[in-house]
Scaffold this motif. Structure first.
Motif, PDB file in Angstrom:
ATOM      1  N   SER A 102      52.411  37.352  38.677  1.00 58.63           N
ATOM      2  CA  SER A 102      51.827  38.696  38.758  1.00 58.63           C
ATOM      3  C   SER A 102      52.434  39.554  39.864  1.00 58.63           C
ATOM      4  O   SER A 102      51.756  40.421  40.414  1.00 58.63           O
ATOM      5  N   GLN A 128      55.403  41.092  36.721  1.00 64.03           N
ATOM      6  CA  GLN A 128      54.456  41.555  35.715  1.00 64.03           C
ATOM      7  C   GLN A 128      54.808  42.975  35.313  1.00 64.03           C
ATOM      8  O   GLN A 128      54.896  43.875  36.149  1.00 64.03           O
ATOM      9  N   ASN A 237      43.306  37.134  31.353  1.00 62.86           N
ATOM     10  CA  ASN A 237      44.671  36.616  31.411  1.00 62.86           C
ATOM     11  C   ASN A 237      44.849  35.321  30.638  1.00 62.86           C
ATOM     12  O   ASN A 237      45.486  34.400  31.088  1.00 62.86           O
TER      13      ASN A 237
END
Length: 238
Positions: A102, A128, A237
């Motif tokens: 991320s 990300q 997620n």
């Protein structure tokens, strides 16, 4: 969840991934299963490990650290941090994870690099990408992606491995595949721009769109509810 149910659900997830790879004409080992274990107890992770699962994804830093301490005897477990990363949590992530999916800005990358302990291997990083352009989603834009990748590639304690995205929900396979195709094309462009980089990872595909992601080249698919069942908190997620 009982051992028997977990065994059944993990086997079903593996078979689903195998079938998707075969349908896409890809090798059986072209993509790996990342078990998203956020909000699930350490005992359940231990059982999944006993059943052969080695890679686990967590979203919440303190929760993950508590589980890691409880499971410290499992020396071949691989921890992935896949949630939004705040600056004040970066030191713990840098020291206790093998992967971070991320990273979406240079400030966070710089902190992870500076805080990665010298005795550990470089931290594997995915950038990300906000592939659907949603205002509510984290992620670097496609336009800003090359400059962020260049900055991360210059950081010695990080190893840039690829890209991650959480597309906007879509109902048809064609609509699901479109953002995954854009992410794949973005990774291909980075490979052409940085030919010496080890850009081998597309972290994409969750419980509802695994097949579409595999068709477009996913190498890590993130499954949580399909393995561990429903969660107490909203999914973001997997």
């Amino acid at each position: 969840m009982t051992d028997l149910v977990l065994s059944d659900s993990l086997t079903a997830a593996r078979r689903r991934l195998e079938a998707a790879l075969a349908d896409a004409g890809r090798a059986p080992d072209a993509a790996r299963l990342l078990a998203v274990s956020k909000t699930k107890p350490a005992a359940l992770i231990r059982e999944a490990w006993r059943l052969g699962q080695r890679e686990f994804g967590e979203n919440y830093v303190q929760e993950a650290l508590d589980k890691q301490a409880e499971l410290a005897d499992l020396d071949d477990i691989v921890w992935h941090f896949i949630g939004p990363l705040q600056s004040n949590k970066s030191r713990d992530v840098a020291a206790h994870f093998a992967w971070v999916h991320s990273v979406d800005r240079e400030k966070i990358a710089r902190r992870l690099n500076d805080q990665r302990p010298a005795g550990m291997a470089p931290l594997n990083v995915c950038l990300q990408v906000n592939i659907s352009g949603e205002a509510s989603k984290s992620g670097v834009t496609l336009a800003a992606l090359p400059s962020l990748a260049e900055a991360v590639l210059a950081m010695p304690r990080l190893s840039l491995r690829g890209l991650m995205a959480i597309p906007a929900p879509a109902q048809t396979p064609t609509a699901q595949r479109a953002p995954f195709a854009r992410l794949r094309e973005a990774l291909e462009a980075l490979r052409a721009r940085f030919p010496d980089a080890e850009l081998d990872t597309l972290s994409m595909g969750m419980s509802g769109d695994l097949e579409a992601a595999v068709q477009e080249g996913a190498t890590l698919v993130r499954l949580g509810t399909a393995i561990f069942g429903e969660r107490r908190r909203p999914d973001t997620n997997d």
